[in-house]
Design a protein around this motif. Structure first.
Motif, PDB file in Angstrom:
ATOM      1  N   GLY A 303      42.690  39.987  30.278  1.00 21.98           N
ATOM      2  CA  GLY A 303      41.474  40.680  30.677  1.00 21.98           C
ATOM      3  C   GLY A 303      40.360  39.708  31.014  1.00 21.98           C
ATOM      4  N   ALA A 304      40.265  38.632  30.245  1.00 15.70           N
ATOM      5  CA  ALA A 304      39.246  37.615  30.522  1.00 15.70           C
ATOM      6  C   ALA A 304      39.540  36.890  31.828  1.00 15.70           C
ATOM      7  CB  ALA A 304      39.176  36.627  29.360  1.00 15.70           C
ATOM      8  N   CYS A 306      40.933  38.193  34.398  1.00 16.44           N
ATOM      9  CA  CYS A 306      40.560  39.131  35.461  1.00 16.44           C
ATOM     10  C   CYS A 306      39.062  39.131  35.724  1.00 16.44           C
ATOM     11  CB  CYS A 306      41.015  40.545  35.104  1.00 16.44           C
ATOM     12  SG  CYS A 306      42.797  40.778  35.090  1.00 16.44           S
ATOM     13  N   SER A 307      38.297  38.654  34.769  1.00 12.59           N
ATOM     14  CA  SER A 307      36.835  38.661  34.910  1.00 12.59           C
ATOM     15  C   SER A 307      36.289  37.349  35.453  1.00 12.59           C
ATOM     16  CB  SER A 307      36.184  38.959  33.550  1.00 12.59           C
ATOM     17  OG  SER A 307      36.571  40.227  33.071  1.00 12.59           O
ATOM     18  N   LEU A 308      37.152  36.373  35.712  1.00 14.06           N
ATOM     19  CA  LEU A 308      36.681  35.098  36.244  1.00 14.06           C
ATOM     20  C   LEU A 308      36.095  35.295  37.637  1.00 14.06           C
ATOM     21  CD1 LEU A 308      39.561  32.632  35.240  1.00 14.06           C
ATOM     22  CD2 LEU A 308      37.355  32.982  34.103  1.00 14.06           C
ATOM     23  N   PRO A 309      35.083  34.526  37.999  1.00 13.08           N
ATOM     24  CA  PRO A 309      34.485  34.675  39.333  1.00 13.08           C
ATOM     25  C   PRO A 309      35.464  34.265  40.434  1.00 13.08           C
ATOM     26  CG  PRO A 309      33.594  32.739  38.210  1.00 13.08           C
ATOM     27  CD  PRO A 309      34.406  33.495  37.192  1.00 13.08           C
ATOM     28  N   THR A 311      38.150  35.375  41.580  1.00  9.08           N
ATOM     29  CA  THR A 311      39.531  35.299  41.109  1.00  9.08           C
ATOM     30  C   THR A 311      40.135  36.699  41.069  1.00  9.08           C
ATOM     31  OG1 THR A 311      39.091  33.334  39.780  1.00  9.08           O
ATOM     32  CG2 THR A 311      41.025  34.622  39.181  1.00  9.08           C
ATOM     33  N   THR A 312      41.385  36.813  41.509  1.00  6.13           N
ATOM     34  CA  THR A 312      42.104  38.075  41.480  1.00  6.13           C
ATOM     35  C   THR A 312      43.457  37.877  40.812  1.00  6.13           C
ATOM     36  OG1 THR A 312      41.079  38.765  43.566  1.00  6.13           O
ATOM     37  CG2 THR A 312      43.064  39.952  42.884  1.00  6.13           C
ATOM     38  N   THR A 342      42.508  32.233  43.344  1.00  6.39           N
ATOM     39  CA  THR A 342      41.194  31.843  42.841  1.00  6.39           C
ATOM     40  C   THR A 342      40.512  30.840  43.752  1.00  6.39           C
ATOM     41  OG1 THR A 342      40.000  30.967  40.914  1.00  6.39           O
ATOM     42  CG2 THR A 342      42.184  30.004  41.396  1.00  6.39           C
ATOM     43  N   TYR A 352      37.174  27.011  32.285  1.00  4.66           N
ATOM     44  CA  TYR A 352      37.155  28.454  32.019  1.00  4.66           C
ATOM     45  C   TYR A 352      38.251  28.845  31.039  1.00  4.66           C
ATOM     46  CZ  TYR A 352      33.725  29.835  35.616  1.00  4.66           C
ATOM     47  OH  TYR A 352      32.582  30.024  36.350  1.00  4.66           O
ATOM     48  N   PRO A 445      45.385  45.813  37.068  1.00  7.29           N
ATOM     49  CA  PRO A 445      44.159  46.589  37.226  1.00  7.29           C
ATOM     50  C   PRO A 445      44.372  47.788  38.145  1.00  7.29           C
ATOM     51  CG  PRO A 445      43.771  44.232  37.549  1.00  7.29           C
ATOM     52  CD  PRO A 445      45.237  44.419  37.462  1.00  7.29           C
TER      53      PRO A 445
END
Length: 450
Positions: A303-304, A306-309, A311-312, A342, A352, A445
């Motif tokens: 989940g973390a 997936c939250s990176l800038p 980045t998919t 990314t 990160y 997601p």
């Protein structure tokens, strides 16, 4: 991974653009524009100049409801164009479902046979076995006259994937090398707009088959329905964005009408990063230190990610339970591998990952010892480094079952940035066993489930 097409070899790590030349009077988007010898040749040259690596020549429209033409007429339309382009040194694909046409065009210099009927005809498979052309195996129910009346599926992604696997197995049983084969899910062929969109949002599932994957959204009706664009010729920008999405999901061949728009979209194409995850100590009470707790820990890490800038998350393996490697007197691990697209540079990505590990209680007191969360960059596309801060590809990746097995699950034909093939890996540490998908699969997601 390489796609071998007669004397041409394509590196599937970067998008390969296949430009479309329809020498037909009735194609759905450009019928009649290029159906003369001179105009077809000039259009093909323009496409190549603009960046097309392959020219796909078609002499029969296969749009929904199109009526078939005779093989003689199809040959009259395309054979001279194929021969002339091949003589100019272009990689030419013949878009046909007829064995006689395919055989003649291969003899004239075509390096690829693109069969919308998926090589159902035994004679077409014979043609494929007798030559060394690349093969595009597409999914279509019925034929163009009937396919849009055959859109009943229970699970369209699984059914199309399994169909393509079966077709490719038949070709390989005839001695055709895996590296010659490319699969195309066939959006718009026997599918509704919604079904086509679902296929294109899940192209990573076709990467699991281990073949080159084609993305062919250009000007199709599902693009019009998705973006609200009625006229096919007005869909080029939207089609290019679909091609970019497909490329980031793992498709390597992009069949497109507008090469300029596609090249512009591909400027946003991001590198592929492979990250391995592991956990054998969950942040819960000792009474709950089982597999479920470790899975929960890794799900928080994913989940973390997936939250990176910029980045998919592209794909994620099942979870695997593995034996400890290097230091054996510790609890068993749960592991997984994820693929990311990314824009974060490798060394920044490492920072990160360390931040995510720290947020999940990682304490670095003992080398190879127990840990709440371990995130390793295994590979970063086209990037090799060797220093104290970051060594890529990861020097121990191919000796670890808990990396090799989940990576083979999602990308069986993977090639590391240094040229090492995953297929050649010989792991010897950390034997791993996949947990059943029902209990231990990461759910992508919602955007990937449209």
């Amino acid at each position: 991974m390489l796609w071998k097409c007669a004397s041409f070899t394509f590196d599937c790590q970067r998008p390969i653009i296949m430009g479309v030349v329809n020498v037909t009077p009735d194609s759905f988007s450009d019928g009649g524009q290029f159906n003369s010898f001179d105009r077809a040749l000039q259009h093909a040259r323009d496409l190549q100049t603009r960046g097309a690596h392959i020219i796909d020549v078609g002499g029969e429209s296969t749009r929904p409801g199109a009526q078939p033409v005779s093989e003689e007429e199809e040959l009259v339309r395309c054979i001279d164009v194929v021969r002339a382009l091949a003589q100019e040194g272009m990689c030419v694909s013949i878009d046909t479902r007829h064995a006689r046409v395919a055989r003649a065009c291969v003899c004239a210099g075509a390096a690829i046979i693109n069969d919308v009927s998926g090589f159902r005809d035994p004679e077409m498979r014979k043609v494929a076995a007798e030559c060394n052309a690349g093969l595009v195996v597409m999914h279509m129910k019925g034929d163009p006259t009937t396919m849009q009346q055959q859109t009943n599926y229970t699970d369209i992604v699984a059914e199309v994937r399994d169909y393509l696997r079966e077709r490719c197995n038949l070709l390989q049983e005839m001695g055709i090398a895996r590296q010659r084969i490319c699969v195309d899910p066939g959006p718009g062929f026997g599918k509704t707009a919604e079904q086509s969109r679902t296929l294109m949002r899940n192209l990573q599932e076709f990467v699991h088959l281990g073949y080159a994957v084609m993305c062919a959204p250009s000007r199709k009706s599902y693009v019009g329905a998705t973006y609200g664009i009625e006229k096919p010729l007005d869909r080029d920008e939207a089609s290019a964005q679909e091609a970019l999405m497909g490329a980031e999901l793992g498709a390597c061949v992009l069949r497109m009408h507008n090469v300029d728009a596609t090249q512009a979209a591909l400027k946003q194409f991001r590198p592929l990063a492979v990250v391995a995850l592991g956990c054998n100590v969950a942040l819960v009470d000792d009474a709950a230190q089982g597999v479920d707790a470790k899975i929960a820990q890794l799900n928080m890490a994913i989940g973390a990610l997936c939250s990176l800038p910029d980045t998919t998350l592209v794909d994620a393996s099942r979870f695997y339970e593995s034996e400890p490697a290097y230091k054996e007197d510790q609890p068993a691990f749960v592991n997984a591998v994820v693929a990311l697209r990314t824009g974060i540079a490798p060394r920044d990505l490492l920072k990160y990952l360390h931040a995510i590990e720290n947020s999940l209680g990682r304490v670095r007191t003992e080398e190879n010892g127990p840990r709440t969360c371990d995130l390793d960059i295994i590979d970063y596309q086209l990037y090799v480094s060797d220093d104290e801060q970051l060594t890529l590809p990861h020097p121990r990746a191919c000796e670890r079952y808990f990396v090799v097995d989940p990576l083979r699950e999602i990308m069986p034909s993977f090639v590391f940035a240094n040229g090492v093939k995953l297929a050649d890996a010989q792991p010897c540490f950390g034997k791993a066993e996949a947990l059943t998908r029902s209990e231990a699969a990461y759910e992508p997601p919602a955007a990937q489930q449209e």
